[in-house]
Design a protein around this motif. Structure first.
Motif, short mmCIF file in Angstrom:
data_model
loop_
_atom_site.label_atom_id
_atom_site.label_comp_id
_atom_site.label_asym_id
_atom_site.label_seq_id
_atom_site.Cartn_x
_atom_site.Cartn_y
_atom_site.Cartn_z
N MET A 1 0.83 -1.20 0.00
CA MET A 1 0.00 0.00 0.00
C MET A 1 0.87 1.26 0.00
O MET A 1 0.62 2.22 -0.74
N ILE A 2 1.91 1.23 0.81
CA ILE A 2 2.77 2.42 0.90
C ILE A 2 3.57 2.59 -0.39
O ILE A 2 3.80 3.72 -0.84
N THR A 3 3.96 1.47 -1.01
CA THR A 3 4.65 1.57 -2.31
C THR A 3 3.74 2.23 -3.34
O THR A 3 4.19 3.13 -4.08
N LEU A 4 2.47 1.82 -3.37
CA LEU A 4 1.52 2.43 -4.31
C LEU A 4 1.34 3.92 -4.02
O LEU A 4 1.35 4.75 -4.93
N ALA A 5 1.17 4.23 -2.73
CA ALA A 5 0.98 5.63 -2.34
C ALA A 5 2.22 6.46 -2.68
O ALA A 5 2.12 7.60 -3.16
N PHE B 1 9.42 2.89 5.54
CA PHE B 1 10.71 3.46 5.13
C PHE B 1 11.30 2.66 3.96
O PHE B 1 11.68 3.23 2.92
N LEU B 2 11.33 1.34 4.11
CA LEU B 2 11.91 0.49 3.06
C LEU B 2 11.09 0.56 1.78
O LEU B 2 11.63 0.66 0.67
N ALA B 3 9.75 0.50 1.93
CA ALA B 3 8.87 0.51 0.75
C ALA B 3 9.02 1.82 -0.03
O ALA B 3 9.09 1.82 -1.26
N THR B 4 9.08 2.93 0.70
CA THR B 4 9.19 4.22 0.02
C THR B 4 10.56 4.37 -0.64
O THR B 4 10.66 4.88 -1.76
N ARG B 5 11.58 3.91 0.04
CA ARG B 5 12.92 4.01 -0.55
C ARG B 5 12.99 3.21 -1.85
O ARG B 5 13.51 3.69 -2.86
N PHE B 6 12.45 1.99 -1.79
CA PHE B 6 12.44 1.14 -2.98
C PHE B 6 11.68 1.83 -4.11
O PHE B 6 12.19 1.93 -5.24
N ALA B 7 10.48 2.31 -3.82
CA ALA B 7 9.64 2.96 -4.86
C ALA B 7 10.33 4.21 -5.41
O ALA B 7 10.36 4.43 -6.63
N ALA B 8 10.89 5.01 -4.51
CA ALA B 8 11.49 6.28 -4.94
C ALA B 8 12.71 6.03 -5.82
O ALA B 8 12.85 6.63 -6.90
N LEU B 9 13.58 5.13 -5.40
CA LEU B 9 14.80 4.90 -6.19
C LEU B 9 14.47 4.26 -7.54
O LEU B 9 15.09 4.60 -8.55
#
Lengths: 299, 223
Positions: free
Chosen positions: A190-194, A284-292
């Motif tokens: 969910m956080i990756t999608l957001a 934190f991990l999900a957002t970092r993965f999505a952002a990079l």
């Protein structure tokens, strides 16, 4: 909330955090989902810990207890009890053996038939409780001896019903842990999608930041901070209400069996505190993965 | 400072720029001209590695752009000030925060007095707390120029900086860019405004780079 420090991030709203414009709806949705997942996670955790306790108790305490049931004509019952106790007291591996009184038998039956059961009028078998030593006894040998000395005595070492119960409790505990992992996965998804939505919505911001010399790590951190705080905040709210709900469940009682024992015990009450930290780490991990991933696609 | 060695750029099988060989010397002042769609913006993008040359070699501040990683590109852009025609700002930040953005992303401390002096230099002291949408076209261009120079870059690239402003503001912006050149900065201005180029004649020794038929031609005479 925003000034809370975690070892892996400084949560203060720094200049780095402010380069990403504030977003309303997505932020509330992320907090709400994290709260819901944390609420459910508390229950999954309570289930896992409670079934763990149950399996352990059944495994440790009941494994050392067994019962001898004596079904004999009324005039032979006392003789067979005496013969059985003599056999048991001379059997290696038996720590103690004692016949249950009528009152104790009635207490065993009371949860099913109520307190006014006329036990004396019922043809109930006599029961002898056997407690093993740590080494245990030879079940087959004891059965053969009982067959010779007290033909109406039947040894029940509980393994027939204990084994599936322990197995069921262990499975429940396993399923509880699997649920926790799935909830962490759903939260991460969910956080990756957001985060992807936020990155897409802020494409112009990202272009401007890159134009003035921002590195991918810098831009990713600006999003990480935001979603980590949201995940943590939502999880704190969800874990709080989940813990309160578990605390309001009826306390463990003999009559209630498993359901009333569903909850935390002693220091286990601190486990829900771990959920917000895990949620923040997952966010934190999900957002970092999505952002990079997203930033690498940009020039 | 910036060198093109037989460089070219193409996209989708079509060559936009080709066979460019030139060198922009430190402290030089250049106008980049050519008709609309000739490739002026593409040329500037090659100069700050927004685009990568598809043929030949481009070297910026001694670094071959083909061998640069993403972080190296980010570091390079801190040494090059870019003024875009459309002036990209972060609309939720104040003018002061936008101008100081290069310092923020570089994690460098911000001297508020220096920032005030810089905004005074471009004539935006009054708008220091304003948000970008509240600024006029000329104010946005001057703010973009202030942002481009706050890191004291070696090179200033301006893409049609006077495209959306009146003549008076064009002269003001030109004056600011000339002042930067006098401080030793290399300045490249993409424009099709020949009046502006002629106006610069009295103030600075500038060379003209003209893009024609996908090739860049250097004017032999100083303006």
């Amino acid at each position: 909330m925003r000034t809370i420090l975690l070892p892996f991030l400084n949560f203060s709203e720094s200049a780095q955090g402010r380069v990403v414009p504030p977003s309303g709806f997505t932020a509330r949705l992320t907090v709400l989902t994290a709260a819901a997942m944390a609420f459910l996670a508390v229950f999954a955790l309570a289930l896992s810990l409670a079934t763990g306790r149950l399996a352990e108790r059944w495994g440790n305490e009941l494994a050392r207890a067994s019962t001898v049931r004596i079904s004999a004509p009324e005039d032979q019952v006392d003789a067979q009890i005496k013969a059985t106790l003599d056999v048991l007291n001379t059997t290696p591996g038996v720590a103690s053996a004692r016949a249950l009184s009528r009152d104790e038998e009635m207490a065993l039956l009371e949860p099913w038939f109520g307190p006014s059961l006329p036990v004396d009028t019922l043809p109930l078998p006599a029961l002898i409780e056997v407690i093993e030593t740590a080494e245990g006894y030879d079940g087959e040998g004891l059965r053969l001896r009982l067959a010779g000395e007290a033909p109406g005595a039947v040894l029940d070492d509980h393994s027939r019903w204990r084994r599936p119960l322990i197995k069921a409790a262990s499975r429940l505990r396993f399923l509880g842990y699997v649920s926790l992992i799935l909830m962490a996965g759903v939260t991460a998804g969910m956080i990756t999608l957001a985060a992807n939505a936020a990155l897409a919505a802020n494409a112009q911001v990202i272009r401007t930041l890159r134009l003035v010399g921002a590195t991918d790590s810098y831009i990713a951190r600006a999003f990480e901070r935001r979603f980590t705080v949201r995940g943590f905040t939502g999880a704190v709210i969800g874990a709080f209400f989940g813990t309160v709900a578990v605390a309001l469940l009826p306390s463990a009682q003999q009559e209630g069996g498993f359901l009333t024992g569903l909850g935390f015990s002693g220091l286990q009450w601190f486990w829900p505190c771990v959920i917000p930290l895990l949620a923040a780490f997952v966010a934190f991990l999900a957002t970092r993965f999505a952002a990079l991933q997203t930033l690498r696609r940009l020039m | 400072m910036i060198e093109f060695h037989n460089a070219g750029y193409g996209y989708g099988g079509r060559e936009l720029l080709t066979e460019m060989t030139l060198s922009l010397a430190p402290g030089s002042f250049h106008f980049l001209t050519g008709p609309s769609g000739a490739g002026k913006t593409t040329f500037l993008k090659l100069c700050y590695r927004e685009l990568q040359a598809t043929a030949g070699r481009v070297s910026i501040l001694g670094q071959d752009t083909r061998e640069m990683g993403r972080d190296e590109v980010a570091q390079l852009r801190r040494k090059i000030g870019v003024v875009h025609q459309d002036c990209q700002f972060l609309d939720h930040l104040s003018l002061a925060e936008n101008v100081a953005l290069p310092l923020t992303v570089a994690d460098r401390p911000r001297d508020d007095q220096d920032l005030v002096d810089l905004l005074a230099w471009v004539g935006l002291t009054e708008q220091i707390k304003a948000k970008p949408p509240e600024l006029s076209g000329g104010e946005r261009q001057r703010a973009a120029l202030a942002r481009a120079v706050i890191m004291s870059p070696d090179v200033i690239l301006a893409d049609e900086p006077t495209g959306n402003v009146d003549w008076e503001m064009s002269l003001r912006l030109l004056q600011l860019l000339v002042e930067l050149n006098r401080m030793g900065k290399t300045v490249v201005i993409a424009t099709h405004d020949m009046h502006l180029i002629r106006q610069a004649k009295s103030q600075v020794q500038a060379r003209v780079l003209r893009i024609s038929n996908r090739r860049i031609q250097q004017s032999g005479a100083d303006l």
